[in-house]
Motif scaffolding. Sequence first.
Motif, short mmCIF file in Angstrom:
data_model
loop_
_atom_site.label_atom_id
_atom_site.label_comp_id
_atom_site.label_asym_id
_atom_site.label_seq_id
_atom_site.Cartn_x
_atom_site.Cartn_y
_atom_site.Cartn_z
N ALA A 153 0.75 -1.28 0.10
CA ALA A 153 0.08 0.04 -0.07
C ALA A 153 0.94 1.48 -0.14
O ALA A 153 0.48 2.27 -0.83
N LEU A 154 2.08 1.08 0.76
CA LEU A 154 2.84 2.38 0.78
C LEU A 154 3.49 2.59 -0.55
O LEU A 154 3.69 3.85 -1.15
N LEU A 155 3.85 1.41 -1.33
CA LEU A 155 4.64 1.61 -2.53
C LEU A 155 3.48 2.17 -3.67
O LEU A 155 3.67 3.13 -4.44
N ARG A 156 2.23 1.62 -3.57
CA ARG A 156 1.18 2.37 -4.50
C ARG A 156 0.93 3.66 -4.24
O ARG A 156 0.93 4.59 -5.26
N THR A 157 1.07 4.27 -3.02
CA THR A 157 0.85 5.66 -2.62
C THR A 157 2.04 6.46 -3.28
O THR A 157 1.75 7.31 -3.88
N MET A 158 2.99 5.79 -3.03
CA MET A 158 4.41 6.79 -3.87
C MET A 158 4.47 6.76 -5.32
O MET A 158 4.55 7.67 -5.86
N LEU A 159 3.84 5.53 -5.70
CA LEU A 159 3.73 5.40 -7.21
C LEU A 159 2.68 6.32 -7.91
O LEU A 159 2.64 6.72 -9.00
N ARG A 160 1.53 6.84 -6.93
CA ARG A 160 0.76 7.78 -7.34
C ARG A 160 1.04 9.23 -7.22
O ARG A 160 0.39 10.07 -7.65
#
Length: 302
Positions: A153-160
């Motif tokens: 979830a953290l990675l998805r947040t960063m990539l958005r």
Amino acid sequence: MLLITIWPLFALICLGHVLARKGFPDPGFWPAAERINYFILFPALLVSSLVDAPIGDPQILRLGAAALTTICLAALGMAVARRVFPTPAARFGPALQGVVRFNTYLGLAVTASLAGAEGMERAAVYLAVCVPVVNVLSIIALSEREVLRRPGALLRTMLRNPLILACLVGIALALLGVGLPGGMGTFLELLARGSLPLGLLCVGAALQPSALRQDVGPVAGNVALRLLAMPLLAALIGFAYGLDGAEALVLVVFSAIPTAPTAYVLTRQLNGDGTFMAGLVTAQTMAAVVTIPLVLLVLGLG
């Protein structure tokens, strides 16, 4: 000369504050302006600044290492202080953001005024290295250990995050050496020209002087850490890494500017103390009018 160079930037912030309080042009304008800058104009500025940056230059690599060292040491110091003075995440998150985050619009504007195109290239590299790091640190501080249990979830947040994506695109183009074909460079440069003035106006519009009435002691201490201790730490680390010229200037400037107004948005999203964060953003921005010229003058970078 340093004051003459910097005061117009703070004049834009003050103008944005006055216009927003007067309701001009419309209350709905400022959130929309922030969005178009955050998602379109500012990413265009990052890509156009990074595309020709000398990524392989040893000084650039040392700048990135010094930037990471500065931020990580500051975050470590805050974590140690928290062990001594236990603080809930809702309060620690804003305090950490007040120390390690930075107002990108003001940082780029100061750098452009003092170091021109060379400084902008170095500043874009600084942002490419530090924006992901400070975002991760901020999310972890506000959400305790929960985020570490959900790394996806953290990675998805960063990539958005449009700033992180723009940095990745700019660095990839710089490494490939292909440039921006077919007039794309001119297109992005035209978009980028509106980013800094609009960003500074939005910074002023977001200030909340009423938040300064609470937490006077903690706010004052955080202001001192961010605007005085951080640039001193950055100068020492820059000296240790052998930085000079534009690289040293960028490292100190981005450590001497106030925290990011977007820290307030993140704090509210993650149920942190929004009033405390608003007070930090406002107090630091107001104090920076004096501290930025003073710090650069004392450190001989003005």
